[in-house]
Scaffold this motif. Structure first.
Motif, PDB file in Angstrom:
ATOM      1  N   ASN A 199       5.851  -1.952  -2.057  1.00 38.72           N
ATOM      2  CA  ASN A 199       5.081  -3.076  -2.939  1.00 38.72           C
ATOM      3  C   ASN A 199       3.668  -2.269  -3.232  1.00 38.72           C
ATOM      4  O   ASN A 199       2.936  -2.657  -4.201  1.00 38.72           O
ATOM      5  N   ARG A 200       3.079  -1.716  -2.019  1.00 39.75           N
ATOM      6  CA  ARG A 200       1.858  -1.266  -2.276  1.00 39.75           C
ATOM      7  C   ARG A 200       1.708  -0.270  -3.349  1.00 39.75           C
ATOM      8  O   ARG A 200       0.943  -0.097  -4.066  1.00 39.75           O
ATOM      9  N   LEU A 201       2.879   0.697  -3.175  1.00 36.10           N
ATOM     10  CA  LEU A 201       2.781   1.858  -4.179  1.00 36.10           C
ATOM     11  C   LEU A 201       2.885   1.264  -5.771  1.00 36.10           C
ATOM     12  O   LEU A 201       2.651   1.783  -6.736  1.00 36.10           O
ATOM     13  N   ASN A 202       3.985   0.375  -5.838  1.00 35.14           N
ATOM     14  CA  ASN A 202       3.995  -0.137  -7.054  1.00 35.14           C
ATOM     15  C   ASN A 202       3.014  -0.854  -7.631  1.00 35.14           C
ATOM     16  O   ASN A 202       2.884  -0.836  -8.760  1.00 35.14           O
ATOM     17  N   ASN A 203       2.324  -1.451  -6.781  1.00 33.57           N
ATOM     18  CA  ASN A 203       0.736  -1.938  -7.014  1.00 33.57           C
ATOM     19  C   ASN A 203      -0.033  -1.171  -7.903  1.00 33.57           C
ATOM     20  O   ASN A 203      -1.010  -1.216  -8.589  1.00 33.57           O
ATOM     21  N   MET A 204       0.169   0.239  -7.382  1.00 34.43           N
ATOM     22  CA  MET A 204      -0.649   1.485  -7.872  1.00 34.43           C
ATOM     23  C   MET A 204       0.142   1.995  -9.055  1.00 34.43           C
ATOM     24  O   MET A 204      -0.455   3.304  -9.699  1.00 34.43           O
TER      25      MET A 204
ATOM     26  N   GLY B  93      -0.839   8.873   3.190  1.00 36.85           N
ATOM     27  CA  GLY B  93      -0.658   9.302   1.925  1.00 36.85           C
ATOM     28  C   GLY B  93      -0.640  10.884   1.694  1.00 36.85           C
ATOM     29  O   GLY B  93       0.027  11.109   0.722  1.00 36.85           O
TER      30      GLY B  93
ATOM     31  N   GLU C 155      11.587   3.182  -3.294  1.00 38.85           N
ATOM     32  CA  GLU C 155      12.030   2.420  -2.303  1.00 38.85           C
ATOM     33  C   GLU C 155      13.565   2.861  -1.654  1.00 38.85           C
ATOM     34  O   GLU C 155      14.030   2.605  -0.665  1.00 38.85           O
TER      35      GLU C 155
ATOM     36  N   ARG D 146      -6.216   5.766   0.186  1.00 38.28           N
ATOM     37  CA  ARG D 146      -5.510   4.564   0.267  1.00 38.28           C
ATOM     38  C   ARG D 146      -4.866   4.454   1.659  1.00 38.28           C
ATOM     39  O   ARG D 146      -4.649   3.329   2.122  1.00 38.28           O
ATOM     40  N   PHE D 147      -4.170   5.485   1.970  1.00 40.90           N
ATOM     41  CA  PHE D 147      -3.263   5.346   3.134  1.00 40.90           C
ATOM     42  C   PHE D 147      -3.610   6.468   4.188  1.00 40.90           C
ATOM     43  O   PHE D 147      -2.729   6.669   5.073  1.00 40.90           O
TER      44      PHE D 147
ATOM     45  N   ARG E 287       7.363  -2.791   2.336  1.00 36.84           N
ATOM     46  CA  ARG E 287       5.864  -3.026   2.379  1.00 36.84           C
ATOM     47  C   ARG E 287       5.218  -1.870   1.596  1.00 36.84           C
ATOM     48  O   ARG E 287       4.337  -2.177   0.731  1.00 36.84           O
ATOM     49  N   MET E 288       5.598  -0.685   2.127  1.00 37.67           N
ATOM     50  CA  MET E 288       4.966   0.570   1.191  1.00 37.67           C
ATOM     51  C   MET E 288       5.402   0.491  -0.036  1.00 37.67           C
ATOM     52  O   MET E 288       4.611   0.884  -0.902  1.00 37.67           O
TER      53      MET E 288
END
Length: 418
Positions: free
Chosen positions: A204-209, A233, A193, A228-229, A201-202
């Motif tokens: 959060n999506r990366l952290n979830n991965m 990506g 971040e 994914r992106f 937002r990005m």
């Protein structure tokens, strides 16, 4: 990783520290490093945003640029200043002119009012190493403008920008260097971040991965990131390895125009009747810009955001039977979309209009009675009058209604008063 195949440049990214606040301090004869000063968008509004604050104010009270005016601590030593965007733009232009004394125009890429990149390839024999050139720029800016400057140095624009954000601002001399060989040591331990180009937002999506730090992103399989992106990506993957192939010199504004858009965050809640003059003013500006660039568009898009209390909103678009850049054509489509999707029990706080699916040439589909041709010629005449005498030289009657926004916006630059 073998980086020999990738271009190497000497790119500097300059960031004026607490720029708005520093400009205001210099105007008042104060030292930007010692004064307790906050720049507020509109001090008459308690909810106005603090646009900038001096380092001393940040250190003493923890004031950040996301606070509201009413959240400032009650300290009689704090100086409140109204933002004057024209002053900041003027100083920014003068700083760019100063850099132009050392580097050609095509080597300078202005990123924002307080940041720019400059490529100094081949300047060693004239001014020394990239670090010596950075020190020269810092001294010249301090001597001429009285403000500090943080500088990142890298092999490309991404590295220069990121090392400036992450490391240069923390260094005593305000300078940091990151070459390809330094990426793993300097950048991989950094949380994603904190990297330029990665928002919440990005993140959060990366952290979830399971991607927490930049090193995790650099070692993640590229095929999964692309799946994914998409293209984003792939860009994230190469940036994490320090690779950025965007041009460091040349025409940075030559990319083709994809759309013309204009939006506003309203200062008060708007109801249905208030929004129509606002929509018309937005459509007028969108179409004016399209006409100036000889573009016509086939798709009209509007976005509406409701107040924070209720939340939500909608974003819708419609394709026209023939492309246009006439204000009333776009306005009728925008009103149709608005009426179809607006929840009449909610108040509006944000409005956005855009014209997309563009075609070059500006040739309109004429109608049998010649009305389109007359409207187009009238629009170009109105554009010409405004260009010569100012945006408010010729206004529609609706702009004077409660919902009109053109008069108020004409008093501002970048959303803030001149």
């Amino acid at each position: 990783m073998d980086n020999h195949q990738y271009p190497r440049h000497d790119v500097l990214c300059l960031d004026m520290r607490s720029f708005y606040a520093s400009v205001e301090c210099i105007k008042m004869g104060l030292d930007p490093s010692e004064a307790l000063l906050a720049v507020v968008g509109d001090p008459e509004r308690q909810g106005s945003i603090i646009l900038a604050s001096t380092p001393a104010l940040k250190k003493k009270h923890g004031v950040s640029n996301v606070l509201r005016f009413f959240e400032l601590p009650e300290d009689p030593e704090i100086i409140i200043v109204k933002a004057r965007m024209q002053d900041y733009l003027d100083v920014s232009l003068e700083i760019t002119k100063l850099i132009h004394q050392y580097a050609p125009r095509e080597a300078i890429h202005v990123y924002s009012v307080d940041e720019l990149w400059v490529t100094v390839d081949g300047m060693k024999s004239l001014y020394g190493s990239p670090r010596q050139i950075a020190e020269l720029f810092q001294k010249r800016i301090m001597d001429q403008f009285g403000m500090k400057c943080a500088i990142g140095i890298g092999d490309n624009k991404f590295l220069a920008k990121v090392v400036m954000d992450i490391h240069a601002k923390k260094q005593a001399d305000g300078i940091a260097v990151c070459r390809y060989e330094d990426v793993e040591r300097l950048l991989w331990p950094v949380p994603v971040e904190e990297i330029w180009g990665i928002g919440r937002r990005m993140m959060n999506r990366l952290n979830n991965m399971g991607i927490i730090r930049l090193g995790d992103l650099a070692t993640h399989p590229l095929r999964f990131l692309k799946k994914r992106f998409g293209i984003m990506g792939e860009q994230l993957y190469w940036h994490a390895k320090g690779i950025d192939l965007s041009p460091v010199c040349g025409d940075f504004t030559g990319s083709s125009q994809k759309s013309y858009g204009h939006g506003i965050t309203l200062l008060e809640d708007y109801g249905e009747q208030d929004i129509y003059p606002c929509l018309l003013d937005l459509c007028e500006e969108v179409c004016r810009r399209a006409r100036d660039s000889s573009h016509i568009g086939r798709t009209v898009h509007i976005g509406i955001g409701y107040t924070k209390e209720t939340g939500g909103g909608f974003s819708r678009s419609v394709s026209l039977s023939s492309p246009t850049n006439l204000t009333m054509d776009v306005y009728k489509a925008a009103v149709s979309l608005f009426k179809r999707h607006y929840d009449r029990d909610r108040c509006i706080r944000r409005v956005y209009v855009s014209l997309t699916n563009l075609e070059r040439g500006g040739v309109l589909q004429l109608d049998f009675f010649g009305q389109k041709d007359r409207q187009f010629r009238l629009s170009r005449t109105m554009d010409d009058i405004r260009r010569r005498h100012g945006a408010t030289a010729l206004l529609r009657a609706s702009s004077y209604e409660r919902g009109g926004i053109t008069l108020e916006r004409s008093r501002k630059v970048g959303g803030h008063y001149k």
